[in-house]
Write an enzyme that holds these catalytic residues in place. Structure first.
Site, PDB file in Angstrom:
ATOM      1  N   CYS A   1       1.838   0.136  53.446  1.00 32.82           N
ATOM      2  CA  CYS A   1       2.724  -0.773  52.773  1.00 32.82           C
ATOM      3  C   CYS A   1       3.841  -1.569  53.445  1.00 32.82           C
ATOM      4  O   CYS A   1       3.627  -2.730  52.889  1.00 32.82           O
ATOM      5  CB  CYS A   1       4.271   0.873  52.971  1.00 32.82           C
ATOM      6  SG  CYS A   1       3.790   1.956  52.035  1.00 32.82           S
TER       7      CYS A   1
ATOM      8  N   ASN B   1       7.970   9.570  48.004  1.00 30.35           N
ATOM      9  CA  ASN B   1       6.757  10.129  48.224  1.00 30.35           C
ATOM     10  C   ASN B   1       6.385  10.893  46.852  1.00 30.35           C
ATOM     11  O   ASN B   1       7.386  11.954  47.038  1.00 30.35           O
ATOM     12  CB  ASN B   1       6.284  10.159  49.643  1.00 30.35           C
ATOM     13  CG  ASN B   1       7.370  11.276  50.248  1.00 30.35           C
ATOM     14  OD1 ASN B   1       8.654  11.254  50.051  1.00 30.35           O
ATOM     15  ND2 ASN B   1       6.921  11.849  51.362  1.00 30.35           N
TER      16      ASN B   1
ATOM     17  N   GLU C   1       7.461   3.644  49.543  1.00 34.00           N
ATOM     18  CA  GLU C   1       7.815   1.669  49.322  1.00 34.00           C
ATOM     19  C   GLU C   1       6.688   1.042  48.333  1.00 34.00           C
ATOM     20  O   GLU C   1       7.308   0.557  47.705  1.00 34.00           O
ATOM     21  CB  GLU C   1       7.338   1.742  50.582  1.00 34.00           C
ATOM     22  CG  GLU C   1       7.965   1.949  51.988  1.00 34.00           C
ATOM     23  CD  GLU C   1       8.003   2.840  52.946  1.00 34.00           C
ATOM     24  OE1 GLU C   1       7.251   4.219  51.650  1.00 34.00           O
ATOM     25  OE2 GLU C   1       7.716   2.594  53.775  1.00 34.00           O
TER      26      GLU C   1
ATOM     27  N   CYS D   1       3.079   6.700  48.951  1.00 35.58           N
ATOM     28  CA  CYS D   1       4.277   6.316  49.410  1.00 35.58           C
ATOM     29  C   CYS D   1       5.560   5.601  49.211  1.00 35.58           C
ATOM     30  O   CYS D   1       5.619   5.350  48.402  1.00 35.58           O
ATOM     31  CB  CYS D   1       3.968   5.053  50.751  1.00 35.58           C
ATOM     32  SG  CYS D   1       3.387   5.525  52.619  1.00 35.58           S
TER      33      CYS D   1
ATOM     34  N   CYS E   1       4.659   2.402  56.721  1.00 37.06           N
ATOM     35  CA  CYS E   1       2.974   2.471  57.616  1.00 37.06           C
ATOM     36  C   CYS E   1       2.649   1.101  56.863  1.00 37.06           C
ATOM     37  O   CYS E   1       2.791   0.617  56.760  1.00 37.06           O
ATOM     38  CB  CYS E   1       2.368   3.868  56.583  1.00 37.06           C
ATOM     39  SG  CYS E   1       2.024   3.010  55.219  1.00 37.06           S
TER      40      CYS E   1
ATOM     41  N   GLU F   1       3.182  13.340  46.865  1.00 37.08           N
ATOM     42  CA  GLU F   1       1.947  13.904  47.375  1.00 37.08           C
ATOM     43  C   GLU F   1       0.907  14.053  46.552  1.00 37.08           C
ATOM     44  O   GLU F   1       1.045  14.799  45.400  1.00 37.08           O
ATOM     45  CB  GLU F   1       2.435  14.588  48.425  1.00 37.08           C
ATOM     46  CG  GLU F   1       3.212  13.781  49.095  1.00 37.08           C
ATOM     47  CD  GLU F   1       3.484  14.681  50.970  1.00 37.08           C
ATOM     48  OE1 GLU F   1       3.419  15.929  51.405  1.00 37.08           O
ATOM     49  OE2 GLU F   1       3.664  14.295  52.199  1.00 37.08           O
TER      50      GLU F   1
HETATM   51  N1  THU Z   1       5.362   8.411  53.873  1.00 38.23           N
HETATM   52  C1  THU Z   1       6.135   7.387  53.193  1.00 38.23           C
HETATM   53  O1  THU Z   1       6.415   7.870  51.860  1.00 38.23           O
HETATM   54  N2  THU Z   1       6.284   6.322  53.863  1.00 38.23           N
HETATM   55  C2  THU Z   1       5.920   5.736  55.060  1.00 38.23           C
HETATM   56  O2  THU Z   1       6.117   4.666  55.386  1.00 38.23           O
HETATM   57  C3  THU Z   1       5.720   6.845  55.510  1.00 38.23           C
HETATM   58  C4  THU Z   1       4.854   7.891  54.970  1.00 38.23           C
HETATM   59  C5  THU Z   1       5.369   9.416  53.416  1.00 38.23           C
HETATM   60  C6  THU Z   1       3.736   9.561  53.135  1.00 38.23           C
HETATM   61  C7  THU Z   1       3.348  11.132  53.326  1.00 38.23           C
HETATM   62  O3  THU Z   1       3.712  12.086  52.151  1.00 38.23           O
HETATM   63  C8  THU Z   1       4.672  11.571  53.878  1.00 38.23           C
HETATM   64  O4  THU Z   1       5.481  10.355  54.812  1.00 38.23           O
HETATM   65  C9  THU Z   1       3.747  11.861  55.585  1.00 38.23           C
HETATM   66  O5  THU Z   1       2.371  10.772  56.064  1.00 38.23           O
END
Ligand code: THU
Length: 181
Positions: free
Chosen positions: A137, A90, A103, A101, A134, A92
Site C-alpha cells: 500500500c 479491507n 488503503e 487492503c 503495509c 478478505e
Molecule cells: N490490512 C489492511 O487492510 N491494511 C494494511 O495496511 C495492513 C493489512 C488488512 C489485510 C488483511 O485483511 C488484514 O489486514 C490482516 O493482514
C-alpha cells in the site's frame, strides 16, 4: 515535509504545523508551529476539522470491513486535494492472497471517481497501537501522493500516530525509473 512550508498559509503548512506539534520534542520547533497555528487560526481549524472528518469516515469503513479470516478489520479514508473523502475497508478472500487492503480499496474508490491527488490518509483499527500501511500500500499510495500525511489511530481513539509517506517509504520506486532509462 520541509519546515520552510510554514512560511506560507497553505493546507500543507497546516499539515506541517500539525505534524510538528504532535511529533517534535524540540521546544523551538514546537513554538514555531504553535505561532503558525495562532497566526492562521481559521485555516488551522478547518484543517483539524478535515482530519477529524477523515477519521470518522475511516471508522465507518472499519465497521464494514470483511475480515473473517484474520479478524483484523481496517478502515481507511483518503482526503483528495479538492477536499472530498474516499473511504475503504479491507476485503478478505478465502484464497488469502487475493485479499484487498483498506488503503487500496479507498484509493480505487477515489480513482474511480476521478480523483488522483491526495493529501491525507486516515487509518483506523481496533489494535492497541495504531498500524502503518503495509509495504504494498505504501508503494501504491506513493505513486499518487508522495507527500501524503498519514494519521493512524488504534482502539484508544484520539491517540494518533503521524507519518509522512516519505518517512515510511524512503528511496521509492516510481514512474520515472520506467520512463527515464
Ligand atoms: N490490512 C489492511 O487492510 N491494511 C494494511 O495496511 C495492513 C493489512 C488488512 C489485510 C488483511 O485483511 C488484514 O489486514 C490482516 O493482514
Amino acid at each position: 515535509m520541509p519546515r520552510h512550508l510554514l512560511h506560507e498559509p497553505t493546507w500543507h503548512a497546516a499539515a506541517v504545523a500539525y505534524y510538528l506539534l504532535h511529533t517534535s520534542a524540540e521546544p523551538s520547533v514546537q513554538e514555531e508551529a504553535r505561532q503558525w497555528c495562532e497566526k492562521h487560526r481559521l485555516l488551522y481549524d478547518s484543517f483539524i476539522a478535515q482530519v477529524e472528518e477523515a477519521h470518522r469516515a475511516a471508522s465507518v469503513a472499519l465497521h464494514h470491513a470483511w475480515a473473517p479470516y484474520s479478524r483484523f478489520p481496517v478502515g481507511a479514508a483518503l482526503l483528495s486535494s479538492d477536499g472530498a473523502l474516499w473511504h475503504g475497508c479491507n476485503v478478505e478472500c478465502s484464497s488469502f492472497g487475493l485479499t484487498l487492503c483498506a488503503e487500496r480499496v479507498a484509493l480505487g474508490h477515489a480513482v474511480t471517481n476521478g480523483r488522483r491527488e491526495f493529501v491525507l490518509l486516515a487509518l483506523v483499527t481496533d489494535t492497541e497501537a495504531p498500524i502503518s500501511p503495509c509495504g504494498a500500500c505504501r508503494q501504491l499510495l506513493h505513486d499518487f501522493a508522495p507527500h501524503l500525511l498519514i494519521s493512524a489511530e488504534g482502539a484508544r481513539r484520539q491517540q494518533r500516530t503521524l507519518w509522512w509517506l516519505e518517512e515510511l517509504l524512503p528511496e521509492p520506486f516510481c514512474g520515472k525509473h520506467i520512463w527515464k532509462r
